[in-house]
Design a protein around this motif. Structure first.
Motif, short mmCIF file in Angstrom:
data_model
loop_
_atom_site.label_atom_id
_atom_site.label_comp_id
_atom_site.label_asym_id
_atom_site.label_seq_id
_atom_site.Cartn_x
_atom_site.Cartn_y
_atom_site.Cartn_z
N LEU A 79 0.85 -1.19 0.00
CA LEU A 79 0.00 0.00 0.00
C LEU A 79 0.89 1.24 0.00
O LEU A 79 1.92 1.28 0.68
CB LEU A 79 -0.89 0.04 1.24
N CYS A 80 0.48 2.24 -0.78
CA CYS A 80 1.18 3.53 -0.75
C CYS A 80 0.20 4.60 -1.17
O CYS A 80 -0.92 4.30 -1.58
CB CYS A 80 2.40 3.50 -1.67
N ASP A 81 0.60 5.87 -1.07
CA ASP A 81 -0.33 6.91 -1.50
C ASP A 81 -0.26 7.06 -3.01
O ASP A 81 0.71 6.64 -3.65
CB ASP A 81 -0.04 8.23 -0.78
N GLU A 82 -1.29 7.69 -3.58
CA GLU A 82 -1.41 7.70 -5.05
C GLU A 82 -0.37 8.58 -5.74
O GLU A 82 -0.20 8.48 -6.95
CB GLU A 82 -2.82 8.17 -5.44
N ARG A 88 4.43 5.94 -9.12
CA ARG A 88 4.33 6.85 -10.25
C ARG A 88 5.59 6.91 -11.10
O ARG A 88 5.52 7.23 -12.28
CB ARG A 88 4.02 8.28 -9.76
N ALA A 89 6.73 6.67 -10.48
CA ALA A 89 7.97 7.04 -11.17
C ALA A 89 9.00 5.91 -11.25
O ALA A 89 10.16 6.17 -11.52
CB ALA A 89 8.58 8.27 -10.49
N GLU A 90 8.56 4.68 -10.99
CA GLU A 90 9.51 3.57 -11.09
C GLU A 90 9.13 2.60 -12.19
O GLU A 90 9.53 1.43 -12.19
CB GLU A 90 9.72 2.94 -9.69
N LEU A 91 8.33 3.10 -13.12
CA LEU A 91 8.06 2.37 -14.37
C LEU A 91 7.46 0.98 -14.14
O LEU A 91 7.72 0.05 -14.91
CB LEU A 91 9.35 2.27 -15.20
N THR A 102 -0.14 -3.31 -6.05
CA THR A 102 -0.25 -2.12 -5.19
C THR A 102 -1.69 -1.64 -5.14
O THR A 102 -2.46 -1.83 -6.09
CB THR A 102 0.60 -0.95 -5.75
N ARG A 103 -2.07 -1.04 -4.03
CA ARG A 103 -3.27 -0.22 -3.94
C ARG A 103 -2.87 1.07 -3.25
O ARG A 103 -1.92 1.09 -2.47
CB ARG A 103 -4.40 -0.92 -3.18
N THR A 104 -3.62 2.13 -3.55
CA THR A 104 -3.19 3.45 -3.07
C THR A 104 -4.29 4.16 -2.29
O THR A 104 -5.47 3.95 -2.53
CB THR A 104 -2.81 4.35 -4.27
N TRP A 105 -3.85 5.00 -1.37
CA TRP A 105 -4.78 5.88 -0.67
C TRP A 105 -4.56 7.31 -1.16
O TRP A 105 -3.49 7.62 -1.68
CB TRP A 105 -4.63 5.78 0.85
N ARG A 106 -5.57 8.15 -1.03
CA ARG A 106 -5.45 9.56 -1.44
C ARG A 106 -4.72 10.32 -0.35
O ARG A 106 -4.98 10.13 0.84
CB ARG A 106 -6.82 10.19 -1.63
N ALA A 107 -3.84 11.20 -0.78
CA ALA A 107 -3.05 11.94 0.20
C ALA A 107 -2.78 13.35 -0.32
O ALA A 107 -1.79 13.57 -1.01
CB ALA A 107 -1.74 11.21 0.47
N PRO A 108 -3.66 14.31 -0.01
CA PRO A 108 -3.41 15.69 -0.44
C PRO A 108 -2.02 16.13 0.02
O PRO A 108 -1.66 15.93 1.18
CB PRO A 108 -4.51 16.49 0.26
N ARG A 109 -1.25 16.70 -0.91
CA ARG A 109 0.14 17.13 -0.67
C ARG A 109 1.04 15.98 -0.19
O ARG A 109 2.13 16.20 0.30
CB ARG A 109 0.21 18.30 0.34
N GLY A 110 0.56 14.75 -0.33
CA GLY A 110 1.39 13.61 0.05
C GLY A 110 1.47 13.37 1.55
O GLY A 110 2.22 12.52 2.01
N ARG A 111 0.67 14.10 2.31
CA ARG A 111 0.73 13.96 3.78
C ARG A 111 0.17 12.63 4.24
O ARG A 111 -0.91 12.21 3.84
CB ARG A 111 -0.08 15.07 4.44
N LEU A 112 0.90 11.99 5.13
CA LEU A 112 0.50 10.68 5.64
C LEU A 112 -0.66 10.81 6.63
O LEU A 112 -0.59 11.61 7.57
CB LEU A 112 1.70 10.03 6.35
N ASP A 113 -1.72 10.02 6.39
CA ASP A 113 -2.85 9.95 7.31
C ASP A 113 -3.01 8.48 7.69
O ASP A 113 -3.54 7.69 6.90
CB ASP A 113 -4.11 10.49 6.61
N PRO A 114 -2.56 8.09 8.88
CA PRO A 114 -2.58 6.66 9.24
C PRO A 114 -3.99 6.07 9.15
O PRO A 114 -4.14 4.89 8.81
CB PRO A 114 -2.08 6.64 10.69
N GLY A 115 -5.02 6.87 9.38
CA GLY A 115 -6.39 6.37 9.30
C GLY A 115 -6.75 5.93 7.88
O GLY A 115 -7.47 4.94 7.68
N ALA A 116 -6.25 6.68 6.90
CA ALA A 116 -6.53 6.31 5.49
C ALA A 116 -5.84 4.98 5.15
O ALA A 116 -6.36 4.20 4.36
CB ALA A 116 -6.03 7.41 4.56
N VAL A 117 -4.70 4.73 5.77
CA VAL A 117 -3.97 3.49 5.49
C VAL A 117 -4.69 2.30 6.13
O VAL A 117 -4.92 1.27 5.47
CB VAL A 117 -2.52 3.56 6.03
N SER A 118 -5.08 2.45 7.39
CA SER A 118 -5.71 1.31 8.06
C SER A 118 -7.08 0.99 7.44
O SER A 118 -7.51 -0.15 7.43
CB SER A 118 -5.81 1.55 9.57
N ALA A 119 -7.74 2.03 6.88
CA ALA A 119 -9.03 1.78 6.22
C ALA A 119 -8.84 0.94 4.95
O ALA A 119 -9.76 0.23 4.53
CB ALA A 119 -9.69 3.11 5.86
#
Ligand SMILES: *Cc1c(COP(=O)(O)O)cnc(C)c1O
Length: 346
Positions: A79-82, A88-91, A102-119
Protein backbone atom coordinates in the motif's frame (compact mmCIF):
# COMPACT_ATOMS: atom_id res chain seq x y z
CA UNK A 1 23.39 34.86 -15.08
CA UNK A 2 23.63 31.49 -16.84
CA UNK A 3 20.79 29.03 -17.02
CA UNK A 4 19.06 28.45 -13.67
CA UNK A 5 18.08 24.79 -13.56
CA UNK A 6 15.20 24.16 -11.15
CA UNK A 7 13.89 21.00 -12.84
CA UNK A 8 15.16 18.74 -10.08
CA UNK A 9 17.78 18.49 -7.35
CA UNK A 10 19.35 15.65 -9.34
CA UNK A 11 21.00 18.09 -11.79
CA UNK A 12 23.94 19.13 -9.60
CA UNK A 13 27.58 18.72 -10.67
CA UNK A 14 30.11 17.39 -8.13
CA UNK A 15 32.03 20.23 -6.46
CA UNK A 16 35.82 20.52 -6.63
CA UNK A 17 36.11 19.21 -3.06
CA UNK A 18 33.88 16.25 -3.86
CA UNK A 19 35.87 15.42 -6.99
CA UNK A 20 39.08 15.50 -4.94
CA UNK A 21 37.56 13.12 -2.37
CA UNK A 22 36.57 10.80 -5.22
CA UNK A 23 40.08 10.92 -6.70
CA UNK A 24 41.63 10.12 -3.31
CA UNK A 25 39.25 7.25 -2.43
CA UNK A 26 40.77 3.95 -1.27
CA UNK A 27 38.93 1.25 -3.23
CA UNK A 28 38.61 -2.53 -3.60
CA UNK A 29 36.26 -5.02 -5.23
CA UNK A 30 32.90 -4.36 -3.59
CA UNK A 31 31.32 -7.55 -4.97
CA UNK A 32 33.86 -9.34 -2.75
CA UNK A 33 32.97 -6.93 0.08
CA UNK A 34 36.48 -5.48 -0.12
CA UNK A 35 35.90 -1.81 -0.83
CA UNK A 36 36.70 0.00 2.43
CA UNK A 37 35.08 3.26 1.32
CA UNK A 38 31.81 1.53 0.44
CA UNK A 39 31.85 -0.49 3.67
CA UNK A 40 32.39 2.68 5.71
CA UNK A 41 29.55 4.49 3.94
CA UNK A 42 27.14 1.58 4.44
CA UNK A 43 27.99 1.37 8.14
CA UNK A 44 27.71 5.12 8.58
CA UNK A 45 24.32 5.51 6.90
CA UNK A 46 22.89 2.47 8.73
CA UNK A 47 23.98 3.96 12.07
CA UNK A 48 22.60 7.41 11.18
CA UNK A 49 19.21 5.87 10.44
CA UNK A 50 19.16 3.56 13.46
CA UNK A 51 19.52 0.32 11.47
CA UNK A 52 21.88 -2.67 11.57
CA UNK A 53 23.19 -2.75 8.04
CA UNK A 54 23.34 -0.80 4.79
CA UNK A 55 23.76 -1.54 1.08
CA UNK A 56 25.11 0.93 -1.47
CA UNK A 57 22.98 0.88 -4.62
CA UNK A 58 23.21 2.86 -7.87
CA UNK A 59 19.78 4.49 -7.63
CA UNK A 60 16.95 5.25 -5.25
CA UNK A 61 14.70 3.25 -7.53
CA UNK A 62 16.85 0.17 -6.93
CA UNK A 63 16.87 0.86 -3.18
CA UNK A 64 13.08 1.02 -3.17
CA UNK A 65 12.76 -2.09 -5.33
CA UNK A 66 15.04 -4.14 -3.10
CA UNK A 67 13.39 -2.95 0.11
CA UNK A 68 9.88 -3.59 -1.19
CA UNK A 69 10.60 -6.98 -2.74
CA UNK A 70 12.02 -8.24 0.56
CA UNK A 71 8.94 -7.11 2.49
CA UNK A 72 6.26 -8.08 -0.05
CA UNK A 73 6.05 -11.72 -1.23
CA UNK A 74 4.97 -12.05 -4.90
CA UNK A 75 1.20 -11.91 -5.33
CA UNK A 76 0.62 -9.88 -2.19
CA UNK A 77 0.33 -6.12 -2.03
CA UNK A 78 2.12 -2.97 -1.07
CA UNK A 79 0.00 0.00 0.00
CA UNK A 80 1.18 3.53 -0.75
CA UNK A 81 -0.33 6.91 -1.50
CA UNK A 82 -1.41 7.70 -5.05
CA UNK A 83 1.37 10.27 -5.58
CA UNK A 84 4.17 8.02 -4.31
CA UNK A 85 7.38 7.69 -6.32
CA UNK A 86 7.14 3.89 -5.99
CA UNK A 87 3.91 3.81 -8.01
CA UNK A 88 4.33 6.85 -10.25
CA UNK A 89 7.97 7.04 -11.17
CA UNK A 90 9.51 3.57 -11.09
CA UNK A 91 8.06 2.37 -14.37
CA UNK A 92 6.06 -0.45 -12.82
CA UNK A 93 9.25 -2.15 -11.62
CA UNK A 94 7.69 -3.56 -8.45
CA UNK A 95 5.12 -5.42 -10.57
CA UNK A 96 7.35 -6.16 -13.57
CA UNK A 97 10.28 -7.52 -11.57
CA UNK A 98 8.98 -8.27 -8.09
CA UNK A 99 5.47 -9.66 -8.61
CA UNK A 100 4.16 -6.97 -6.26
CA UNK A 101 0.66 -5.52 -6.60
CA UNK A 102 -0.25 -2.12 -5.19
CA UNK A 103 -3.27 -0.22 -3.94
CA UNK A 104 -3.19 3.45 -3.07
CA UNK A 105 -4.78 5.88 -0.67
CA UNK A 106 -5.45 9.56 -1.44
CA UNK A 107 -3.05 11.94 0.20
CA UNK A 108 -3.41 15.69 -0.44
CA UNK A 109 0.14 17.13 -0.67
CA UNK A 110 1.39 13.61 0.05
CA UNK A 111 0.73 13.96 3.78
CA UNK A 112 0.50 10.68 5.64
CA UNK A 113 -2.85 9.95 7.31
CA UNK A 114 -2.58 6.66 9.24
CA UNK A 115 -6.39 6.37 9.30
CA UNK A 116 -6.53 6.31 5.49
CA UNK A 117 -3.97 3.49 5.49
CA UNK A 118 -5.71 1.31 8.06
CA UNK A 119 -9.03 1.78 6.22
CA UNK A 120 -7.40 0.34 3.07
CA UNK A 121 -5.22 -2.42 4.53
CA UNK A 122 -6.22 -6.08 4.24
CA UNK A 123 -3.82 -8.11 6.35
CA UNK A 124 -4.51 -11.86 6.05
CA UNK A 125 -7.32 -11.36 3.53
CA UNK A 126 -7.84 -15.10 3.11
CA UNK A 127 -7.94 -17.24 -0.03
CA UNK A 128 -10.07 -14.94 -2.23
CA UNK A 129 -8.67 -11.45 -1.76
CA UNK A 130 -5.18 -9.99 -2.03
CA UNK A 131 -3.42 -9.73 1.31
CA UNK A 132 -1.47 -6.66 2.30
CA UNK A 133 2.15 -7.31 3.24
CA UNK A 134 3.67 -3.85 3.59
CA UNK A 135 3.09 -0.11 3.50
CA UNK A 136 5.37 2.47 1.85
CA UNK A 137 5.77 6.00 3.21
CA UNK A 138 7.62 8.81 1.40
CA UNK A 139 9.45 11.52 3.37
CA UNK A 140 9.84 14.19 2.17
CA UNK A 141 7.11 13.74 -0.40
CA UNK A 142 8.31 14.60 -3.89
CA UNK A 143 5.10 14.96 -5.93
CA UNK A 144 3.33 16.22 -2.81
CA UNK A 145 5.64 19.28 -3.01
CA UNK A 146 8.50 18.46 -0.63
CA UNK A 147 6.09 17.76 2.23
CA UNK A 148 7.61 16.66 5.53
CA UNK A 149 5.79 13.79 7.24
CA UNK A 150 4.72 14.17 10.84
CA UNK A 151 6.77 11.90 13.13
CA UNK A 152 3.69 11.22 15.27
CA UNK A 153 1.79 9.98 12.21
CA UNK A 154 4.72 7.74 11.22
CA UNK A 155 4.86 6.28 14.73
CA UNK A 156 1.10 5.71 14.75
CA UNK A 157 1.41 3.85 11.45
CA UNK A 158 4.29 1.77 12.88
CA UNK A 159 2.08 0.79 15.83
CA UNK A 160 -0.74 -0.15 13.45
CA UNK A 161 1.66 -2.19 11.31
CA UNK A 162 3.06 -4.03 14.35
CA UNK A 163 -0.40 -4.85 15.62
CA UNK A 164 -1.38 -6.28 12.22
CA UNK A 165 1.79 -8.08 11.14
CA UNK A 166 2.58 -5.60 8.36
CA UNK A 167 5.98 -4.27 7.32
CA UNK A 168 6.94 -0.67 6.52
CA UNK A 169 9.27 0.68 3.85
CA UNK A 170 10.36 4.31 4.01
CA UNK A 171 11.26 5.98 0.73
CA UNK A 172 13.55 8.55 2.29
CA UNK A 173 15.09 9.88 -0.94
CA UNK A 174 15.01 13.32 0.72
CA UNK A 175 14.87 12.29 4.37
CA UNK A 176 17.85 14.62 4.91
CA UNK A 177 15.64 17.57 4.02
CA UNK A 178 12.99 16.48 6.52
CA UNK A 179 15.64 16.14 9.23
CA UNK A 180 17.13 19.58 8.54
CA UNK A 181 13.71 21.22 8.38
CA UNK A 182 12.36 19.76 11.63
CA UNK A 183 15.46 18.89 13.67
CA UNK A 184 13.99 15.42 14.23
CA UNK A 185 16.97 13.03 14.41
CA UNK A 186 17.38 10.81 11.34
CA UNK A 187 17.18 7.67 13.44
CA UNK A 188 13.81 8.73 14.87
CA UNK A 189 12.41 8.73 11.35
CA UNK A 190 14.45 5.69 10.31
CA UNK A 191 13.38 3.48 13.19
CA UNK A 192 9.71 3.73 12.20
CA UNK A 193 10.42 1.51 9.17
CA UNK A 194 11.78 -2.00 8.49
CA UNK A 195 13.73 -0.80 5.46
CA UNK A 196 14.71 2.73 4.44
CA UNK A 197 16.15 3.97 1.15
CA UNK A 198 17.97 7.33 1.10
CA UNK A 199 19.49 9.19 -1.88
CA UNK A 200 22.92 10.79 -1.97
CA UNK A 201 22.38 12.18 -5.46
CA UNK A 202 19.56 14.65 -4.79
CA UNK A 203 20.06 17.68 -2.57
CA UNK A 204 23.26 16.20 -1.15
CA UNK A 205 24.90 16.66 -4.55
CA UNK A 206 26.66 13.32 -5.11
CA UNK A 207 26.68 12.26 -8.78
CA UNK A 208 25.30 8.76 -8.14
CA UNK A 209 24.15 6.58 -5.30
CA UNK A 210 21.61 5.60 -2.68
CA UNK A 211 21.78 3.44 0.43
CA UNK A 212 19.21 0.87 1.56
CA UNK A 213 19.26 0.12 5.30
CA UNK A 214 17.51 -2.50 7.40
CA UNK A 215 18.13 -5.57 9.58
CA UNK A 216 21.33 -7.51 8.70
CA UNK A 217 19.51 -10.58 7.38
CA UNK A 218 17.31 -8.54 5.01
CA UNK A 219 20.24 -6.46 3.80
CA UNK A 220 22.14 -9.70 3.15
CA UNK A 221 19.27 -10.84 0.92
CA UNK A 222 19.17 -7.42 -0.72
CA UNK A 223 22.85 -7.86 -1.60
CA UNK A 224 21.99 -11.07 -3.48
CA UNK A 225 19.11 -9.41 -5.31
CA UNK A 226 21.25 -6.39 -6.16
CA UNK A 227 23.64 -8.75 -7.95
CA UNK A 228 20.74 -10.48 -9.74
CA UNK A 229 19.57 -7.08 -10.96
CA UNK A 230 23.04 -6.45 -12.36
CA UNK A 231 23.87 -3.93 -9.64
CA UNK A 232 27.01 -5.59 -8.22
CA UNK A 233 29.63 -2.89 -8.65
CA UNK A 234 33.39 -3.27 -8.34
CA UNK A 235 35.73 -0.39 -7.32
CA UNK A 236 32.71 1.72 -6.48
CA UNK A 237 34.35 3.41 -3.49
CA UNK A 238 35.08 6.15 -5.97
CA UNK A 239 31.32 6.93 -5.85
CA UNK A 240 30.87 6.12 -2.17
CA UNK A 241 33.56 8.73 -1.45
CA UNK A 242 31.31 11.33 -3.05
CA UNK A 243 28.52 10.20 -0.71
CA UNK A 244 30.80 10.43 2.33
CA UNK A 245 31.86 13.92 1.28
CA UNK A 246 28.21 14.92 0.82
CA UNK A 247 27.33 13.70 4.32
CA UNK A 248 30.26 15.68 5.75
CA UNK A 249 29.59 18.93 3.91
CA UNK A 250 26.14 19.12 2.34
CA UNK A 251 23.53 18.18 4.93
CA UNK A 252 23.22 21.31 7.07
CA UNK A 253 23.29 23.57 4.01
CA UNK A 254 19.95 22.10 2.86
CA UNK A 255 18.43 24.81 5.09
CA UNK A 256 19.61 27.35 2.48
CA UNK A 257 17.68 25.50 -0.23
CA UNK A 258 14.55 25.54 1.93
CA UNK A 259 14.89 29.27 2.57
CA UNK A 260 15.37 30.05 -1.14
CA UNK A 261 12.43 27.85 -2.18
CA UNK A 262 10.23 29.69 0.32
CA UNK A 263 11.40 33.06 -1.01
CA UNK A 264 10.51 32.03 -4.56
CA UNK A 265 7.08 30.77 -3.44
CA UNK A 266 6.38 34.04 -1.65
CA UNK A 267 7.18 36.03 -4.79
CA UNK A 268 4.91 33.77 -6.87
CA UNK A 269 2.07 34.11 -4.37
CA UNK A 270 2.39 37.91 -4.39
CA UNK A 271 2.08 38.25 -8.15
CA UNK A 272 -0.37 35.36 -8.66
CA UNK A 273 -2.33 34.60 -5.49
CA UNK A 274 -3.62 31.03 -5.53
CA UNK A 275 -0.74 29.40 -7.41
CA UNK A 276 1.00 28.41 -4.19
CA UNK A 277 0.61 28.89 -0.46
CA UNK A 278 4.15 29.67 0.74
CA UNK A 279 3.31 28.18 4.14
CA UNK A 280 2.99 24.76 2.48
CA UNK A 281 6.57 24.91 1.17
CA UNK A 282 8.21 22.73 3.80
CA UNK A 283 11.53 22.09 2.08
CA UNK A 284 13.26 22.55 -1.30
CA UNK A 285 10.36 21.81 -3.68
CA UNK A 286 7.81 24.36 -4.89
CA UNK A 287 4.71 23.12 -6.72
CA UNK A 288 2.85 25.82 -8.61
CA UNK A 289 -0.79 25.25 -9.51
CA UNK A 290 -0.78 27.54 -12.52
CA UNK A 291 -4.35 26.52 -13.37
CA UNK A 292 -5.36 28.84 -10.53
CA UNK A 293 -4.49 31.79 -12.82
CA UNK A 294 -5.74 30.16 -16.00
CA UNK A 295 -2.37 29.02 -17.36
CA UNK A 296 -1.19 25.65 -18.68
CA UNK A 297 1.92 24.07 -17.19
CA UNK A 298 3.60 23.61 -20.59
CA UNK A 299 3.18 27.34 -21.42
CA UNK A 300 4.57 28.37 -18.04
CA UNK A 301 7.55 26.03 -18.42
CA UNK A 302 8.40 27.51 -21.84
CA UNK A 303 7.91 31.10 -20.62
CA UNK A 304 10.33 30.40 -17.77
CA UNK A 305 12.74 28.79 -20.23
CA UNK A 306 12.65 31.91 -22.43
CA UNK A 307 13.93 33.76 -19.35
CA UNK A 308 16.72 31.27 -18.67
CA UNK A 309 14.95 29.34 -15.91
CA UNK A 310 14.27 25.63 -16.34
CA UNK A 311 11.26 24.15 -14.51
CA UNK A 312 9.34 20.91 -14.96
CA UNK A 313 5.69 20.22 -15.75
CA UNK A 314 4.52 17.47 -13.39
CA UNK A 315 0.88 17.66 -14.50
CA UNK A 316 -1.33 19.63 -16.96
CA UNK A 317 -1.41 22.63 -14.59
CA UNK A 318 1.36 21.72 -12.11
CA UNK A 319 4.88 23.16 -12.42
CA UNK A 320 7.70 22.04 -10.15
CA UNK A 321 10.76 24.06 -9.14
CA UNK A 322 13.42 22.44 -6.96
CA UNK A 323 16.31 24.06 -5.08
CA UNK A 324 19.74 22.48 -4.74
CA UNK A 325 23.48 22.98 -4.37
CA UNK A 326 23.90 24.74 -7.71
CA UNK A 327 21.24 27.44 -7.14
CA UNK A 328 22.51 30.31 -5.01
CA UNK A 329 20.91 33.59 -3.90
CA UNK A 330 21.66 35.34 -7.20
CA UNK A 331 20.14 32.48 -9.20
CA UNK A 332 17.12 32.54 -6.89
CA UNK A 333 16.71 36.28 -7.55
CA UNK A 334 16.80 35.57 -11.28
CA UNK A 335 14.11 32.92 -10.82
CA UNK A 336 12.01 35.35 -8.77
CA UNK A 337 12.28 38.00 -11.52
CA UNK A 338 11.27 35.42 -14.12
CA UNK A 339 8.30 34.34 -12.01
CA UNK A 340 7.08 37.95 -11.72
CA UNK A 341 7.13 38.28 -15.50
CA UNK A 342 5.71 34.84 -16.31
CA UNK A 343 2.89 34.71 -13.75
CA UNK A 344 1.82 38.37 -13.97
CA UNK A 345 0.34 37.64 -17.38
CA UNK A 346 -1.95 35.01 -15.88
C1 LIG B 1 14.44 10.57 -6.86
C2 LIG B 1 13.56 9.74 -6.02
C3 LIG B 1 13.78 8.35 -5.89
C4 LIG B 1 14.89 7.60 -6.61
O1 LIG B 1 15.18 8.04 -7.86
P1 LIG B 1 16.42 7.54 -8.73
O2 LIG B 1 16.40 8.50 -9.85
O3 LIG B 1 16.15 6.15 -9.11
O4 LIG B 1 17.66 7.64 -7.88
C5 LIG B 1 12.95 7.65 -5.06
N1 LIG B 1 11.98 8.26 -4.37
C6 LIG B 1 11.75 9.58 -4.46
C7 LIG B 1 10.69 10.19 -3.63
C8 LIG B 1 12.52 10.36 -5.30
O5 LIG B 1 12.28 11.66 -5.38
Amino acid sequence: MGLVDLRSDTVTSPTAGMRQAMADAVVGDDVYGEDPTVNALETRVAALLGHEAGLFVPTGSMGNQLGVRLLVPPGTELLCDELAHVVRAELGAHAALGGVTTRTWRAPRGRLDPGAVSALAAPDAGPYLVSTSAIAVEDTHNFGGGTVQDLGAMRALRAYADANGLALHLDGARLWNAHVRTGVPLDAYGSTADTVSVCLSKGLGAPVGSVLVGPSDLVGEARVWRKRYGGGMRQVGILAAAGQYALDHHVERLADDHERARRFAQACAEVAPGVVDPLTVDTNIVLLDVGAVGLAASDVVSAFADRGVRTYAVGPTAVRAVWHLDVDDAATSAAVDAARAVLAGG
